[in-house]
Design an enzyme around this catalytic site. Structure first.
Site, PDB file in Angstrom:
ATOM      1  CE  LYS A  39       5.347  -0.652  -5.898  1.00  0.00           C
ATOM      2  NZ  LYS A  39       5.294   0.213  -6.748  1.00  0.00           N
ATOM      3  N   GLY A  40       6.762  -0.181   0.911  1.00  0.00           N
ATOM      4  CA  GLY A  40       7.502   0.996   1.827  1.00  0.00           C
ATOM      5  C   GLY A  40       8.532   0.308   2.562  1.00  0.00           C
ATOM      6  CD  GLU A  95       3.706  -0.927   6.932  1.00  0.00           C
ATOM      7  OE1 GLU A  95       4.306  -1.020   6.052  1.00  0.00           O
ATOM      8  OE2 GLU A  95       2.281  -0.973   6.705  1.00  0.00           O
ATOM      9  CG  ASP A  96       6.249   1.991   5.142  1.00  0.00           C
ATOM     10  OD1 ASP A  96       5.530   1.417   5.791  1.00  0.00           O
ATOM     11  OD2 ASP A  96       6.428   2.746   4.159  1.00  0.00           O
ATOM     12  CG  ASP A  99       0.043   6.393   9.282  1.00  0.00           C
ATOM     13  OD1 ASP A  99      -0.985   5.637   8.905  1.00  0.00           O
ATOM     14  OD2 ASP A  99       0.520   7.231   8.333  1.00  0.00           O
ATOM     15  CE  LYS A 127       4.094  10.559  11.107  1.00  0.00           C
ATOM     16  NZ  LYS A 127       3.185  11.311   9.807  1.00  0.00           N
ATOM     17  CG  PHE A 148       3.771  12.784   3.947  1.00  0.00           C
ATOM     18  CD1 PHE A 148       2.717  12.062   4.155  1.00  0.00           C
ATOM     19  CD2 PHE A 148       4.830  12.621   2.932  1.00  0.00           C
ATOM     20  CE1 PHE A 148       2.315  11.228   3.362  1.00  0.00           C
ATOM     21  CE2 PHE A 148       4.375  11.618   2.188  1.00  0.00           C
ATOM     22  CZ  PHE A 148       3.425  10.910   2.310  1.00  0.00           C
ATOM     23  CG  ASP A 155       5.641   6.002  -1.819  1.00  0.00           C
ATOM     24  OD1 ASP A 155       5.116   6.237  -2.514  1.00  0.00           O
ATOM     25  OD2 ASP A 155       5.133   5.376  -0.626  1.00  0.00           O
ATOM     26  NE  ARG A 161       8.150   3.191  -3.200  1.00  0.00           N
ATOM     27  CZ  ARG A 161       7.244   2.807  -2.236  1.00  0.00           C
ATOM     28  NH1 ARG A 161       7.505   2.839  -0.938  1.00  0.00           N
ATOM     29  NH2 ARG A 161       5.641   2.850  -2.399  1.00  0.00           N
TER      30      ARG A 161
END
Length: 171
Positions: A39-40, A95-96, A99, A127, A148, A155, A161
């Protein structure tokens, strides 16, 4: 908990336009499918595809590795598959945040088996310091070392979000 802004909406939109111009140049005259990792990435994806001046196809996948935690569980779950055939097509995975790299490595492996012509990754946030799996982010919005992050689609336990900025969540 509170949030400290890291990237404002103005800074994000400027970078999204730059990425859109670069993608338009790089994929000119290619059969491109832009894939949103739900969802990100949905906010970033929505803004980004409107900056790509090409005829593109769009599709969606949903993966999960966080399960409402602040760190990856190490196990990737495939929750929604794509509907389009990718055989012989160039894919851009949006992609959001990348990492650990586990989700993107897993998704690339699945889509390579479906005989995509090429697969590249575009992430709002990279990241690298947290990378556990060797994965290259081909198009990077911003590099971040720690913290974070929430907002602009990112989210924490399905909250934050809708924030227009990317913020560091302070626990």
């Amino acid at each position: 908990m509170h949030c400290r802004p890291v990237f404002t909406s103005d800074v994000i939109q400027k970078r999204v336009k730059e990425l859109g111009r670069q993608l338009t140049r790089d994929y000119k005259e290619k059969d491109l499918v832009v894939v949103c990792v739900l969802k990100g990435a949905f906010v970033f994806f929505s803004d980004l595809v409107r900056q790509i001046d090409l005829q593109i196809e769009m599709d969606f996948v949903r993966l999960s590795s966080y399960h409402n935690n602040t760190s990856s569980s190490g196990k990737v779950l495939f929750l929604k598959d794509m509907e389009l055939s990718v055989e012989g097509k160039h894919l851009l995975l949006v992609e959001d945040i990348v990492d650990s790299g586990r989700s993107m490595a897993y998704l690339k492996k699945v889509l390579e088996a479906r005989q995509a012509k090429s697969i590249k990754i575009c992430a709002l946030i990279d990241k690298k310091e947290r990378r556990e799996v060797d994965v290259l982010v081909d198009y990077v919005g911003f590099e971040v070392k720690q913290g974070f992050l929430v907002g602009y689609g990112l989210d924490y336990a399905e909250k934050y979000r809708n924030l227009p900025d990317v913020c560091e969540l302070i626990f």
